[in-house]
Design a protein around this motif. Structure first.
Motif, short mmCIF file in Angstrom:
data_model
loop_
_atom_site.label_atom_id
_atom_site.label_comp_id
_atom_site.label_asym_id
_atom_site.label_seq_id
_atom_site.Cartn_x
_atom_site.Cartn_y
_atom_site.Cartn_z
N PRO A 1 30.73 70.05 1.01
CA PRO A 1 29.40 69.51 1.35
C PRO A 1 28.50 70.61 1.85
CG PRO A 1 31.02 68.94 3.03
CD PRO A 1 31.79 69.55 1.90
N ALA A 2 27.21 70.35 1.79
CA ALA A 2 26.23 71.32 2.26
C ALA A 2 26.45 71.62 3.74
CB ALA A 2 24.81 70.79 2.04
N ALA A 3 26.24 72.87 4.10
CA ALA A 3 26.40 73.27 5.50
C ALA A 3 25.34 72.58 6.35
CB ALA A 3 26.30 74.78 5.63
N GLN A 4 25.74 72.12 7.52
CA GLN A 4 24.80 71.52 8.44
C GLN A 4 23.97 72.60 9.13
OE1 GLN A 4 24.21 68.14 8.81
NE2 GLN A 4 25.53 68.15 7.01
N PRO A 5 22.65 72.43 9.21
CA PRO A 5 21.82 73.47 9.82
C PRO A 5 22.20 73.71 11.28
CG PRO A 5 20.47 71.85 8.65
CD PRO A 5 21.85 71.29 8.72
N SER A 6 22.12 74.97 11.67
CA SER A 6 22.35 75.37 13.06
C SER A 6 21.04 75.93 13.60
CB SER A 6 23.46 76.43 13.11
OG SER A 6 23.63 76.93 14.42
N TRP A 7 20.76 75.62 14.86
CA TRP A 7 19.48 76.02 15.45
C TRP A 7 19.71 76.71 16.79
CZ3 TRP A 7 14.77 74.94 12.98
CH2 TRP A 7 14.87 74.14 11.84
N ALA A 8 18.84 77.64 17.11
CA ALA A 8 18.86 78.30 18.42
C ALA A 8 17.46 78.79 18.73
CB ALA A 8 19.86 79.45 18.43
N GLN A 9 17.19 79.02 20.01
CA GLN A 9 15.88 79.48 20.42
C GLN A 9 15.78 80.99 20.35
OE1 GLN A 9 16.32 77.12 24.15
NE2 GLN A 9 14.16 76.58 23.82
N VAL A 10 14.59 81.47 19.98
CA VAL A 10 14.35 82.91 19.91
C VAL A 10 13.85 83.39 21.27
CG1 VAL A 10 13.97 82.97 17.43
CG2 VAL A 10 12.03 82.58 18.97
N ALA A 11 14.29 84.58 21.66
CA ALA A 11 13.98 85.10 22.99
C ALA A 11 12.61 85.73 23.07
CB ALA A 11 15.04 86.12 23.41
N GLU A 12 12.00 86.02 21.92
CA GLU A 12 10.69 86.66 21.92
C GLU A 12 9.94 86.28 20.66
OE1 GLU A 12 11.78 91.05 20.31
OE2 GLU A 12 12.53 90.56 22.30
N VAL A 13 8.69 86.68 20.60
CA VAL A 13 7.86 86.38 19.44
C VAL A 13 8.45 87.04 18.20
CG1 VAL A 13 5.59 86.77 18.39
CG2 VAL A 13 5.76 86.14 20.82
N VAL A 14 8.49 86.29 17.11
CA VAL A 14 8.91 86.84 15.82
C VAL A 14 7.77 86.59 14.84
CG1 VAL A 14 10.68 86.88 14.04
CG2 VAL A 14 11.28 86.18 16.37
N PRO A 15 7.09 87.65 14.40
CA PRO A 15 5.96 87.44 13.49
C PRO A 15 6.41 86.89 12.16
CG PRO A 15 6.44 89.78 13.72
CD PRO A 15 7.29 89.07 14.71
N GLY A 16 5.53 86.15 11.51
CA GLY A 16 5.86 85.55 10.23
C GLY A 16 4.93 86.01 9.13
N HIS A 17 5.36 85.78 7.92
CA HIS A 17 4.52 86.01 6.75
C HIS A 17 3.47 84.89 6.69
CE1 HIS A 17 3.52 86.19 2.42
NE2 HIS A 17 3.97 87.43 2.46
N ALA A 18 2.35 85.17 6.06
CA ALA A 18 1.29 84.16 6.00
C ALA A 18 1.73 82.91 5.24
CB ALA A 18 0.05 84.76 5.35
N SER A 19 2.57 83.07 4.22
CA SER A 19 2.91 81.92 3.39
C SER A 19 4.38 81.83 3.03
CB SER A 19 2.09 81.95 2.10
OG SER A 19 2.30 83.17 1.40
#
Length: 484
Positions: A405-423
């Motif tokens: 079966p598909a892996a269940q998503p895992s989540w955690a909080q980031v300790a600092e700002v992580v910039p993202g791509h515009a799209s």
């Protein structure tokens, strides 16, 4: 790559090695076929201090274009044929979540087979594991000591006592005790087991308890773990050493499994060296040593890792000769003069399921279905970009082929700002701190492995980025070879 774009959108040189420059735009990495791609201006800034960790927010990245760049994300494309070179298509790269869904649904489960439990490790249960017997199948002593009947003191009988593996056992009368070993069958009539360290035998053979003895103490009753007919594990379970032990305990000699998908890795590029120091414009192959162990950790059987030059005939011949369930190529997915993956797929009549993904690094990745039903995942040649492709397309496809079966998503909080791509989605190497929060690592350009080598996982950064404290989806990096 985007139709009409002269380079891969990552600023990626298609060469399976760490680039020699310090710009995330990969200016120091050779392109597939030996031609260097030009990094765009947004990728030209240096990566920063030579620290293994630090703020990803402080680093420029070729994956983060000006905010005015038009949105390239779109709905998942349907399967289509490979476009002619230079043709312009209105379609957009597949969004990263949709690309993973396409890969997960691209193939059915491989055939099943019955194998001895000694051969089943690393495969997938094709049918659920059902208990063939009660476990334990008889009342069992959990400790070395005495089996006792009723309240003490007890008269100790028997010479050597009851050892594990004995068949029929005489009943134990009230007020009596008998020596018993761990794992031995508890005699009928016994009400508890008194541990060796909790009892003493007097000169006349009377057993005295030094602690209170409760009914059923240190006895594993029949069927405590499971009863005959209970479903122990569902179909789709990955067979680990513990699964083998459980199957053996229940009396299985064989189990029905889906075999591991067979994978062949084709590393493309005239410029790649297998040993020694880079020299004369040639660079070391970093992907060949890296992909095989990760594929094995993802449940695949890697039958070969082959190095091919930049000849279209060599690639075409290798694809036609391969009999594996999945072929993984590195490099050659863009539209340079020696990027032969698209033209070769077109000649072979392949069906493109994913052609470009809105993810940085790694967006020129592709997924194709060959005419005989086998699949090909084309990875970009830059190391981190290739790893992004491995976990975006190959990992969910391998799970589907193996019937897991598909892996269940895992989540955690980031300790600092992580910039993202515009799209586009970004995949950023991170390490998990002792408090469970994620710390982005430096050296995350598409040609770089330094950040990845110290990472626990890849954080999935959505378009626009993450603020400190935001939750990010986490792609945990498997640890081949049993590493902690």
């Amino acid at each position: 790559m985007l139709p009409g774009d002269a380079r891969s959108g990552d600023g990626q040189a298609e060469g399976a090695a760490v680039g020699g420059g310090d710009a995330d735009g990969d200016a120091g990495t050779a392109a597939a076929g030996g031609a260097a791609e030009q990094a765009d201006a947004a990728a030209a800034a240096p990566d920063g201090p030579a620290s293994g960790t630090g703020s990803a927010a402080s680093e420029p990245d070729d994956a983060v274009p000006p905010a005015s760049e038009p949105d390239r994300a779109g709905s998942a494309r349907s399967a289509r044929s490979v476009p002619e070179p230079g043709s312009v298509s209105p379609e957009r790269p597949t969004p990263w979540p949709a690309a993973r869904e396409v890969a997960a649904g691209a193939a059915g489960v491989l055939g099943v087979r019955d194998v001895g439990i000694g051969e089943a490790l690393g495969q997938t249960l094709a049918v659920g594991l059902t208990a063939l017997v009660d476990l334990p199948s008889f009342d069992t002593s959990a400790m070395d000591g005495w089996a006792v009947a009723g309240p003490g003191p007890w008269r100790v009988g028997g010479d050597e006592g009851i050892l594990a593996g004995r068949g029929s056992i005489a009943p134990l009368a009230d007020g009596h005790a008998v020596r018993i070993a761990t794992g031995a069958r508890v005699p009928p009539g016994a009400t508890a087991v008194l541990r060796s360290e909790h009892g003493t035998v007097g000169p006349h053979g009377e057993l005295q308890a030094q602690r209170r003895v409760t009914h059923g103490q240190d006895v594993r009753p029949r069927g405590q773990e499971c009863q005959k007919g209970d479903e122990l594990l569902p179909a789709g379970t990955f067979v680990t050493p513990a699964v083998l032990g459980l199957a053996a305990a229940c009396g299985y000699d064989q189990v029905r499994v889906v075999p591991r998908p067979r994978v062949e890795v084709l590393v493309l590029g005239d410029e790649l060296l297998r040993e020694g120091l880079p020299h004369d414009g040639r660079i070391r192959d970093a992907l060949g040593p890296m992909l095989g162990p990760w594929l094995e950790a993802l449940g695949a059987e890697v039958v070969a890792t082959r190095r091919l030059g930049d000849e279209a005939s060599a690639l075409s011949g290798a694809l036609e000769a391969s009999d594996t369930d999945l072929v993984l190529t590195t490099g050659g997915t863009a539209a340079g003069p020696v990027d032969h993956v698209h033209p070769t797929l077109r000649r072979l009549g392949a069906e493109l399921l994913v052609d470009g993904v809105a993810v940085r690094p790694g967006h020129p990745m592709l997924l194709a279905r060959l005419g005989d039903g086998r699949h090909l995942v084309g990875l970009p040649g830059n190391p981190l970009a290739a790893v992004a492709g491995l976990f975006t397309l190959a990992a969910p496809l391998l799970r589907a082929l193996a019937g897991r079966p598909a892996a269940q998503p895992s989540w955690a909080q980031v300790a600092e700002v992580v910039p993202g791509h515009a799209s586009s989605t970004r995949l950023v190497p991170v390490v998990r701190r002792s408090d469970g929060w994620l710390l982005p690592l430096r050296f995350h350009g598409p040609a770089m492995l330094r950040g990845l080598a110290g990472a626990d996982a890849l954080a999935v950064v959505p378009p626009g980025g993450l603020a400190a404290g935001d939750a990010a989806e986490v792609l945990v990096l498997p640890r081949p070879g049993g590493a902690p």
